[in-house]
Design an enzyme around this catalytic site. Structure first.
Site, PDB file in Angstrom:
ATOM      1  N   THR A   1       0.810  -1.220   0.000  1.00  0.00           N
ATOM      2  CA  THR A   1       0.000   0.000   0.000  1.00  0.00           C
ATOM      3  C   THR A   1       0.846   1.273   0.000  1.00  0.00           C
ATOM      4  OG1 THR A   1      -1.740  -1.167   1.170  1.00  0.00           O
ATOM      5  CG2 THR A   1      -1.776   1.233   1.318  1.00  0.00           C
TER       6      THR A   1
ATOM      7  N   GLY B   1       2.806  -2.803   8.219  1.00  0.00           N
ATOM      8  CA  GLY B   1       2.925  -3.486   9.509  1.00  0.00           C
ATOM      9  C   GLY B   1       4.348  -3.954   9.743  1.00  0.00           C
TER      10      GLY B   1
ATOM     11  N   GLU C   1      -6.365  -5.917   3.197  1.00  0.00           N
ATOM     12  CA  GLU C   1      -6.355  -7.105   2.333  1.00  0.00           C
ATOM     13  C   GLU C   1      -7.527  -7.072   1.351  1.00  0.00           C
ATOM     14  OE1 GLU C   1      -4.538 -10.453   3.096  1.00  0.00           O
ATOM     15  OE2 GLU C   1      -3.554  -9.894   4.957  1.00  0.00           O
TER      16      GLU C   1
END
Lengths: 669, 669
Positions: A145, A184, A446
């Site tokens: 992303t 993350g 996701e």
């Protein structure tokens, strides 16, 4: 056939059953779950009462310790993921109830970072990285992303330009919009990342100068082969950022503050050519690109296709959280008493029709989604083994659709559970708020739910077209072929039969849901064709977007009901089966009721709609008595669930408050 | 009349308008709001980027400082509350956007603690406490809810027993279930509280010994006069707990962690007899109870009736928060681009039909609720002046119903806004998560929504019965009298008119919504009568509970639409009016569409239902262009809204990310 009309007086309670019998039926991985749960039982330091009081740094440290503890106890999530994926998903279900941040942190490390190396790389990459990823010696990220691109992955702007002289990729963030965002593991732990970037190779055949086409070889044009994944080191062993890497902490989030999300900017970062994860496309030393797949679109699809495992995992942990919340809400509302007839004891909140109407159909959906996610896990696991292309397509549609359906359902259900538990549901210690805040983003990451549902519909439309060409249909929508083979069948809903046996007949319920899917597909296809001529494909699609989303929803619900029905039929214990049957009826009736389509165009006879509504109210009432046993069968241990108002040892109305009083610091005798 | 059928091609955009013109029309208290906002503009220390990183202690301290700053700047909320209640509510709207904890803390101090002294006490109490409460020198609590009793206030168990010897009340918590719970201001600040307890007086006429009837005078029977409010000191000037007072911190909550909620247990705490707030019932030195009201039920109703102001305040701050969230979501989705036609620029998220379908009807409701809460504030303010008993009843129904309707709507809308803003909506700095977590409990406190809606229906049923006896009806449901005077009128919805002028005709929309209310009331009344004979009143009510809730909802929606319609008609600017008219049409159509009733029993012609659905999609599309101007008209200053992705100075797609990048710590040129 018209029989005795359904009457309210016929309500009775379902027979009670042994929740352990149902527990065993629900779940074939009890052993793994028990091992995880008992590991945590021995580590109360890893199970704080609430995480609301922790700073993000403290929360992240807690989650890191939880993850390490799992590894030290012998669990190997990457090994599960690579060799026995069902175990990986079941582990995720357990961890979701411990702390959803733990599931996500583990998912980032094993399913995303590990999964990208395992599935997008080749044997060389696996050999080099597998053990270090598995042991968390090499915490890593999945850097897809960007600030300006989430859903539209094909439009990512980060560049990986091959430097032929040094045989290296130069990874670069061309502008602020291309900063990798929400990554993350990036803010604190990540030492490397799978970076998704546009693979660009100098066109050695071109010699004419191109102004400003890159700083490397301004004279040479670059050929863009589309988005690929590259392994890029981020930090050295001491944790310091490597040259050209800039990382900012994404800061506090609505939830999941135990995960260290970061934003990453690359400034001409150089990595060896072999760091390209090159299973679907490779580049040789001379800069020659080759791929087993014939087009950029196919390579892109194959790359993203390997990521469906993440969605399967999200379904599992979302359903797991839903079970946790339902357990708390059903137990508390069964014990909490408020108001009652004059001069009589107060009655339980769950004895009110309004509470039943909120919670019992939700419990029915929870069961429906449990069996559906089991089906998805089975199909996914089968697909990983066989690589059957039809199964790949079906699992793609099923995982996308279920992910959207499940996470949307759970997000709403968590709100309703909180509200149903009133003021005490608002205490952080009872965990419903944190569950909702943590889970909220499951609707977005996701694959944004709205985008995923469109993918489902696109696949259905493709199948619909294929069947006219005689192509075989994948199993879960084979019924469409039958229904649409020539023309639409007669609608089972317009018959005026309001007999309860008819309304609860699986043949009727199945055909009603399948008819809806077929009809929606049929009309959508017509509308798209009509608009396409005038507006072009993109705008025609947008013009029919609500219709498209309805189709995906209808399809998913027909699949979910089918999974549920199969589970009812296979249940051998007659008392458990009666409860499951009532739940499955309720689920199907709600799906029918909630759909405009059935009611706008004479799809359903008014008398029949009314009889269905009455039947639903009565099914809720029948199921109220067994509701506590139905959540007991989820078998979530008290030390994992933790919410004082939702513990299993509350044997009566007086006990439900005991743990809660203790949690607030009162002495309780 | 049947005209040209409605066709999709006729979509066009609404004319743009000057948002300042609409801003002025919306709001007649701009001056007060501007003063509050500019006070905060000068105090950036009181406006942190997020509160997610604060411990509850730090958050509470921040909120305390915000409250003090308001007082120091010359605002006097208790004075507003007592003398110009509209200002009090407008102030609450501003504070809600600063931090909802501040609104609630202020509400506890002024509307609940201050309000109970002002409205339930007499001149003596007001003289003694008013200034200290106003200045926050005497922070106080409203100690009503108990661990086991929230909604059922009449069943509270805390006791206040008169000791005739010492002329004191003995306040006591008889068991753990009666511990006062969730008491705002109790954990840290509260120095006194209005404690709701059962007023009990020894029956001096009785002489026979009663075993275990209290420790004071075991030989004397106690007469229970029901729940009353008593002023009870909790802490001394140094902040130490007084004897017999035990307080525990309720700990972290889902949100509102800037408010110090506590649990309070009383052990034989003595306060002077004159500490009874005795406007509706007093006790003299001899223990003689007297009241201007004739029954315990009336006294109880009068006491609770004085608390409706709290619900009005909740409506105001809930709508205010909704405006904030809508502002963020509309601005961001107007700028955020994702996907697009091949070889063309990407299009804004709000250009997708699915986004419009989610957000634009919500914006319509936001406007509808804005005008409705203004109407409620006006009616409430009028009622406080005139004390007209019909107005009292109407305001009770309206405040209960709107509180439930508004807070339920906002709670869901906040979730949808977060989801519509995708990943960036999950950043704490963009405030949507905190808004939802803070606001969540608005559905529960000051009357659980499900309970409040039942009160609305109960009042409607009472009015329905009264009219047969020739009693006058209160204004907002006068239409019921007309509709139900003899028998049900013909249903306006079954006509097959699908002409757009008809579907957007306020006469049609009004009559459709009023018909629904009347019909629901009529059928509910019949069903209740039928069941009552067999089940008794309580169980009959429960048997019809969903129906009862539908009635309240139908009633509220017809009132809300009427308020909206009036506002449309009174708007003088033609361009603003066209947008308002489109929003009001959309609001009414959604109300009609969402109701099962219209579709289950031939209430609506299928062709008409379909035409309405198309019209709604088109109205969303027409309104999309003016949506940013419609949220600009809410006029929330950037320094108050704070969410980087929702600021007003984002003039184009490239700017929306600038503040957000800065917030994450990136340098931006």
């Amino acid at each position: 056939m018209t029989g005795k009309p359904y009457r309210q007086n016929s309500i009775r309670s379902l027979p009670t059953f042994d929740s352990h019998v149902l527990e065993t039926y629900l779940d074939d991985q009890r052993e793994l779950k028990n091992k995880v749960y008992s590991m945590f039982r021995g580590r109360p330091d890893l199970l704080p009462e609430t995480v609301e009081g922790l700073s993000k740094e403290e929360h992240r440290s807690l989650v890191r310790r939880q993850l390490i503890a799992l590894l030290e106890a012998g669990f190997n999530p990457l090994d599960f993921f690579s060799h026995d994926v069902r175990k990986y998903f079941y582990l995720g279900e357990c961890l979701a109830l411990v702390d959803l941040s733990l599931t996500v942190k583990s998912g980032v490390q094993y399913s995303l970072w590990g999964g990208s190396v395992v599935n997008l790389g080749t044997e060389m990459h696996r050999k080099k990285y597998f053990d270090d990823i598995a042991s968390f010696r090499l915490p890593g990220c999945f850097a897809m992303t960007e600030l300006k691109h989430g859903s539209n992955v094909a439009a990512l702007q980060t560049e990986a330009v091959l430097d032929l002289m040094t045989d290296e990729w130069v990874i670069h963030t061309p502008d602020d919009g291309a900063i990798k965002w929400w990554i993350g593991n990036a803010a604190d732990d990540g030492r490397a990342a799978s970076v998704f970037a546009r693979l660009k190779i100098p066109d050695t055949s071109s010699t004419h100068p191109v102004p400003g086409s890159g700083h490397l070889r301004p004279q040479v044009q670059l050929i863009d082969h589309g988005v690929h994944a590259f392994i890029v080191p981020l930090r050295d062993a001491s944790g310091s950022l490597l040259p050209g890497i800039e990382i900012k902490d994404c800061g506090y989030k609505v939830g999941l503050n135990g995960v260290d999300n970061g934003a990453v900017r690359f400034t001409h970062v150089r990595v060896p050519r072999t760091n390209l994860l090159d299973r679907f496309g490779t580049v040789d030393k001379g800069g020659c690109y080759s791929s087993p797949l014939t087009s950029q679109a196919r390579r892109f699809a194959a790359t993203l296709g390997e990521l469906t495992g993440g969605r399967v995992g999200l379904c599992c942990s979302s359903v797991s959280l839903l079970k946790g919340a339902m357990t708390i809400a059903i137990r508390y509302t069964s014990h909490r008493e408020q108001f009652g007839p004059p001069d009589s004891p107060e009655i339980a909140v769950l004895d009110y029709q309004s509470s039943q109407t909120k919670l019992i159909p939700m419990l029915a959906s929870c069961y429906a989604l449990h069996f559906s996610k089991n089906f998805l896990v089975k199909q996914y696991s089968e697909m990983k083994k066989t690589r059957d292309p039809h199964l790949v397509e079906e699992v793609h549609a099923l995982s996308a659709g279920l992910k959207a359906y499940v996470t949307h359902f759970t997000a709403n259900a968590l709100s309703v559970c909180r509200e149903s538990c009133g003021g005490h549901g608002y205490a952080a210690v009872n965990r419903l708020g944190m569950m909702r805040s943590d889970h909220d983003i499951f609707q977005t990451f996701e694959g944004d739910n709205t985008v995923l549902l469109q993918q489902v519909s696109a696949l259905l439309l493709k199948q619909y077209k294929s069947q006219f060409k005689g192509a075989p249909l994948t199993s879960s929508y084979r019924f469409l072929g039958q229904l649409l083979a020539s023309s639409l069948p007669s609608n089972p809903l317009v018959t005026y039969d309001t007999d309860i046996r008819h309304l609860r007949d699986p043949v009727f319920l199945t055909s009603a849901l399948e008819y809806r899917t077929a009809r929606t597909l049929f009309t959508l296809s017509l509308r798209l064709r009509k608009h396409r001529a005038k507006l072009g494909a993109f705008h025609a699609w947008n013009q029919c977007l609500n219709h498209t989303l309805n189709l995906a929803n209808a399809y998913i619900e027909s699949v979910v009901y089918k999974c549920f029905l199969k589970a009812v039929e296979e249940c051998l214990d007659p008392d458990c089966r009666r409860s499951l049957k009532a739940l499955s009826d309720l689920y199907a009736l709600r799906c029918i009721e909630s759909d405009m389509l059935f009611r706008n165009e004479d799809y359903i006879a008014p008398a029949k709609a009314k009889a269905m509504q009455r039947l639903m109210v009565d099914l809720c009432s029948e199921l109220r008595g067994v509701a506590p046993a139905l959540v007991d069968a989820f078998a979530i241990p008290d030390h994992i669930l933790r919410a004082p108002i939702g513990l299993s040892n509350s044997t009566g109305a007086s006990d439900v408050y005991k743990e809660y009083l203790l949690a607030a610091g009162f002495d309780v005798v």
